[in-house]
Design a protein around this motif. Structure first.
Motif, mmCIF file in Angstrom:
data_model
loop_
_atom_site.group_PDB
_atom_site.id
_atom_site.type_symbol
_atom_site.label_atom_id
_atom_site.label_comp_id
_atom_site.label_asym_id
_atom_site.label_seq_id
_atom_site.Cartn_x
_atom_site.Cartn_y
_atom_site.Cartn_z
ATOM 1 N N PRO A 58 0.832 -1.208 0.000
ATOM 2 C CA PRO A 58 0.000 0.000 0.000
ATOM 3 C C PRO A 58 0.866 1.258 0.000
ATOM 4 C CG PRO A 58 -0.001 -1.025 2.172
ATOM 5 C CD PRO A 58 0.680 -1.983 1.235
ATOM 6 N N VAL A 59 0.347 2.294 -0.620
ATOM 7 C CA VAL A 59 1.074 3.555 -0.697
ATOM 8 C C VAL A 59 1.115 4.203 0.685
ATOM 9 C CG1 VAL A 59 1.154 5.836 -1.775
ATOM 10 C CG2 VAL A 59 0.344 3.856 -3.075
ATOM 11 N N TRP A 60 2.317 4.663 1.068
ATOM 12 C CA TRP A 60 2.440 5.321 2.366
ATOM 13 C C TRP A 60 1.759 6.674 2.328
ATOM 14 C CZ3 TRP A 60 4.620 9.996 3.753
ATOM 15 C CH2 TRP A 60 4.710 10.239 5.135
ATOM 16 N N LYS A 61 1.011 6.939 3.365
ATOM 17 C CA LYS A 61 0.337 8.226 3.490
ATOM 18 C C LYS A 61 0.631 8.792 4.872
ATOM 19 C CE LYS A 61 -3.536 7.144 0.396
ATOM 20 N NZ LYS A 61 -5.013 7.046 0.287
ATOM 21 N N PRO A 62 0.983 10.049 4.948
ATOM 22 C CA PRO A 62 1.255 10.644 6.262
ATOM 23 C C PRO A 62 -0.007 10.724 7.101
ATOM 24 C CG PRO A 62 1.192 12.345 4.566
ATOM 25 C CD PRO A 62 1.109 11.014 3.853
ATOM 26 N N ASP A 63 0.194 10.681 8.412
ATOM 27 C CA ASP A 63 -0.953 10.824 9.303
ATOM 28 C C ASP A 63 -1.590 12.194 9.126
ATOM 29 O OD1 ASP A 63 -0.431 8.321 10.306
ATOM 30 O OD2 ASP A 63 0.852 9.073 11.925
ATOM 31 N N ALA A 64 -2.873 12.226 9.307
ATOM 32 C CA ALA A 64 -3.590 13.488 9.185
ATOM 33 C C ALA A 64 -3.118 14.469 10.251
ATOM 34 C CB ALA A 64 -5.099 13.247 9.310
ATOM 35 N N GLU B 29 -0.439 18.117 18.031
ATOM 36 C CA GLU B 29 0.820 18.797 17.779
ATOM 37 C C GLU B 29 1.132 19.789 18.898
ATOM 38 O OE1 GLU B 29 4.348 19.916 15.891
ATOM 39 O OE2 GLU B 29 3.032 18.174 15.683
ATOM 40 N N ALA B 30 0.106 20.505 19.354
ATOM 41 C CA ALA B 30 0.312 21.453 20.450
ATOM 42 C C ALA B 30 0.701 20.732 21.738
ATOM 43 C CB ALA B 30 -0.961 22.276 20.660
ATOM 44 N N GLU B 31 0.081 19.568 21.967
ATOM 45 C CA GLU B 31 0.409 18.786 23.167
ATOM 46 C C GLU B 31 1.840 18.260 23.107
ATOM 47 O OE1 GLU B 31 -1.106 14.661 25.281
ATOM 48 O OE2 GLU B 31 -2.547 15.889 24.192
ATOM 49 N N ARG B 32 2.267 17.831 21.928
ATOM 50 C CA ARG B 32 3.632 17.338 21.773
ATOM 51 C C ARG B 32 4.647 18.453 22.029
ATOM 52 N NH1 ARG B 32 7.541 17.560 18.270
ATOM 53 N NH2 ARG B 32 6.314 18.848 16.850
#
Length: 261
Positions: free
Chosen positions: A33-39, A45-48
């Motif tokens: 399957p084609v790799w797709k980045p996470d949405a 992102e703010a929590e990270r």
């Protein structure tokens, strides 16, 4: 006349019904399957980024300054409190960092009654024994690298009257008032080819004397790097020695030829 034909190629990763049948029969591998980045999720992102800000703080005072930043986020506030507790516990833990010389009348206070949970590495030695000098040199470096462990040395016959030099060096491992291990001889640490990394690895066979699992992995990497460096130096030295021998042989041949002229 040239004939032209068109080959249909679907999107990357897409398979036809024929491809699926062939893959099912084992005639060809299934397409990956084609790799797709996470949405992208702004909240995660703010929590990270907030967690990274907490991890970057190295003192309790710096973390206290963030108190107002995470007041509405219970998860991040809990993580901040946990990080503060870890730093406070680390500050309260005894720190040593050197190979300390002790006397017989200090043994109970320095070794037997060392702080609870602290590993003590006690080296019984004599200056006249070469193996003791080798081990002392390694222990000095190991003590600097792992200040949470206490390293001491004591003259063997001062610690145990009449203790034979044939048993030197001797290392005693103490923890919580008890002697956990007795290691007699340099052979336990790799013999004359030992190194600080090898000493640390050897001590860790009896518990987390020199750091945790992450530190132990670093010790193995350090030992490998040291061995590779020593091998490279030996090969370079051998090459230089071979070149010197070759030059000496050529000079000798020239001298012999000159004798016949």
């Amino acid at each position: 006349m040239t004939e032209y034909h068109t080959v249909y190629k679907g999107p990357e990763g897409e398979s036809t019904q024929w491809d699926d049948i062939q893959a099912k029969l084992g005639n060809r591998p299934a397409k990956e399957p084609v790799w797709k980045p996470d949405a992208y999720e702004p909240a995660k992102e703010a929590e990270r980024q907030s967690a990274e800000r907490i991890d970057a703080k190295q003192t309790v005072e710096e973390l206290e300054e963030l108190e107002d930043d995470f007041g509405d986020d219970r998860v991040l506030e809990k993580y901040r409190q946990q990080r503060m507790a870890e730093l406070k516990a680390g500050a309260a833990r005894p720190r040593f960092g050197s190979l300390e010389q002790i006397r017989q009348n200090e043994w109970v206070a320095q070794v037997t009654n060392a702080p609870q949970g602290v590993w003590v590495v006690a080296h019984l030695y004599k200056d006249s024994v070469q193996d003791c000098a080798i081990l002392n040199q390694c222990l000095e470096e190991v003590a600097r690298q792992y200040p949470a462990t206490k390293f001491v040395k004591i003259i063997s016959t001062e610690c145990i009257p009449g203790y034979p030099d044939a048993n030197l060096p001797t290392v005693l491992l103490y923890r919580d008032t008890k002697c956990a291990q007795t290691l007699v001889g340099l052979r336990h640490f790799g013999g004359h080819s030992t190194s600080p990394e090898l000493v640390a690895i050897s001590l860790n066979r009896y518990g987390q004397v020199c750091g945790d699992e992450e530190d132990q992995e670093a010790q193995v990497r350090g030992l490998i790097n040291r061995l590779l460096l020593e091998r490279a130096e030996q090969q370079q030295g051998g090459g230089d020695g071979g070149a010197a021998a070759g030059a000496a042989g050529e000079q000798q041949q020239e001298d012999e030829d000159s004798d016949f002229d």
